[in-house]
Design an enzyme around this catalytic site. Structure first.
Site, PDB file in Angstrom:
ATOM      1  N   GLY A 189      -0.262  -1.444   3.170  1.00  0.00           N
ATOM      2  CA  GLY A 189      -1.286  -2.488   3.565  1.00  0.00           C
ATOM      3  C   GLY A 189      -1.966  -2.134   4.518  1.00  0.00           C
ATOM      4  N   CYS A 239       4.007   3.921   3.373  1.00  0.00           N
ATOM      5  CA  CYS A 239       2.518   3.991   4.003  1.00  0.00           C
ATOM      6  C   CYS A 239       2.350   3.106   5.095  1.00  0.00           C
ATOM      7  CB  CYS A 239       1.491   3.564   2.801  1.00  0.00           C
ATOM      8  SG  CYS A 239      -0.089   4.092   3.152  1.00  0.00           S
ATOM      9  N   ILE A 259      -3.318   6.988   0.285  1.00  0.00           N
ATOM     10  CA  ILE A 259      -4.561   6.085   0.628  1.00  0.00           C
ATOM     11  C   ILE A 259      -4.559   5.722   2.155  1.00  0.00           C
ATOM     12  CG2 ILE A 259      -5.548   3.864   0.264  1.00  0.00           C
ATOM     13  CD1 ILE A 259      -3.801   3.814  -2.496  1.00  0.00           C
ATOM     14  N   ARG A 260      -5.312   6.278   2.870  1.00  0.00           N
ATOM     15  CA  ARG A 260      -5.624   6.246   4.283  1.00  0.00           C
ATOM     16  C   ARG A 260      -4.051   6.238   4.881  1.00  0.00           C
ATOM     17  NH1 ARG A 260      -7.758   2.365   7.355  1.00  0.00           N
ATOM     18  NH2 ARG A 260      -7.084   0.696   6.373  1.00  0.00           N
ATOM     19  N   HIS A 283       2.183   6.245  -1.633  1.00  0.00           N
ATOM     20  CA  HIS A 283       2.511   5.169  -2.614  1.00  0.00           C
ATOM     21  C   HIS A 283       3.219   5.467  -3.970  1.00  0.00           C
ATOM     22  CE1 HIS A 283      -0.152   2.040  -0.745  1.00  0.00           C
ATOM     23  NE2 HIS A 283      -0.577   3.063   0.216  1.00  0.00           N
ATOM     24  N   GLU A 296       4.763   3.481  -5.723  1.00  0.00           N
ATOM     25  CA  GLU A 296       4.692   2.160  -6.527  1.00  0.00           C
ATOM     26  C   GLU A 296       3.384   2.442  -7.580  1.00  0.00           C
ATOM     27  OE1 GLU A 296       3.682   2.387  -3.505  1.00  0.00           O
ATOM     28  OE2 GLU A 296       1.986   1.075  -3.250  1.00  0.00           O
TER      29      GLU A 296
HETATM   30  N1  GLN Z   1      -4.163   3.025   6.940  1.00  0.00           N
HETATM   31  C1  GLN Z   1      -3.258   1.929   6.896  1.00  0.00           C
HETATM   32  C2  GLN Z   1      -2.498   1.312   8.227  1.00  0.00           C
HETATM   33  O1  GLN Z   1      -2.845   2.114   9.484  1.00  0.00           O
HETATM   34  C3  GLN Z   1      -1.817   2.190   5.897  1.00  0.00           C
HETATM   35  C4  GLN Z   1      -2.559   2.418   4.773  1.00  0.00           C
HETATM   36  C5  GLN Z   1      -1.685   2.073   3.524  1.00  0.00           C
HETATM   37  O2  GLN Z   1      -0.881   1.390   3.569  1.00  0.00           O
HETATM   38  N2  GLN Z   1      -2.233   2.463   2.277  1.00  0.00           N
HETATM   39  O3  GLN Z   1      -1.969   0.395   8.305  1.00  0.00           O
END
Ligand code: GLN
Length: 194
Positions: free
Chosen positions: A49, A81, A137-138, A173, A175
């Site tokens: 998130g 993440c 993802i990021r 991720h 999931e």
């Molecule tokens: N870039 C997000 C953060 O720093 C983490 C990204 C993710 O959970 N998909 O909170």
């Protein structure tokens, strides 16, 4: 056999997908938004998130201390993440709120802005030959880890999967893919704790 109940922190982020993966593996799940919902859990998942938002919400919902206490009791916690950022004792260039449980230093958005998200086949030490398809993802990664932390996978020489005692963390991720090996691995940690 008694059922295993896994809490999934549901303040924000990708919690529904984690619940689905855990349920396919045979566990019961419970969305966690209030401290009293933590009672009786066998394990806890902290999803991806936005970590700054998640940290603020953990404070606002008074979940920070009770989760730290659960962690001290040895209840397994799996952070993915943003969840990895929540577990880290140190976050590069940031003093945002975290649970501060694992002896790791993490850097946020660490794979660079131009590659916001990507998939990669990684090799996980516990899973043998068959590669694991990881969705980033990021994503953050682990810049450094204390000797007590077991490194389970790296990508591009960056640590992306690790375990320390009852804590498991992935920069990606799990999931979002059909491969359930990581959720199963976490459920094994839960079973050996129970
Ligand atoms: N870039 C997000 C953060 O720093 C983490 C990204 C993710 O959970 N998909 O909170």
């Amino acid at each position: 056999m008694s059922t295993t109940t896994i809490g999934v922190l549901a303040l924000q982020g990708a919690f529904i997908e984690h619940e689905k993966s855990l349920q396919v593996c045979g566990a019961e799940t419970r969305q966690i938004r209030l401290p009293e919902q933590l009672k009786g859990l066998d394990g806890l998942v902290i999803p991806g998130g936005e970590s700054t938002t998640m940290g603020k919400l953990l404070m606002a919902y008074e979940l920070l201390q009770p989760i730290k206490e659960m962690a001290k009791e040895g209840i397994p916690i799996f952070g993915t993440c943003a969840g990895m950022i929540m577990l880290a004792k140190e976050i590069v260039n940031s003093n945002q709120t975290s649970l501060s449980l694992m002896d790791i230093v993490v850097e946020r958005n660490a794979f660079g802005r131009q590659v916001e998200s990507f998939e990669a086949d990684i090799s996980v030490s516990e899973f043998g030959e068959e590669p694991y398809n990881a969705v980033f993802i990021r994503a953050p990664y682990i810049v450094s880890a204390s000797p007590g932390v077991k490194i389970m996978a790296s990508y591009d020489e960056k640590i992306i999967l690790a375990r320390q005692n009852n804590f498991l963390t992935a920069a990606f991720h799990p999931e979002l893919t059909e491969d359930l090996r990581l959720h199963k691995y976490f459920l094994e940690m839960v079973t050996s704790y129970k």
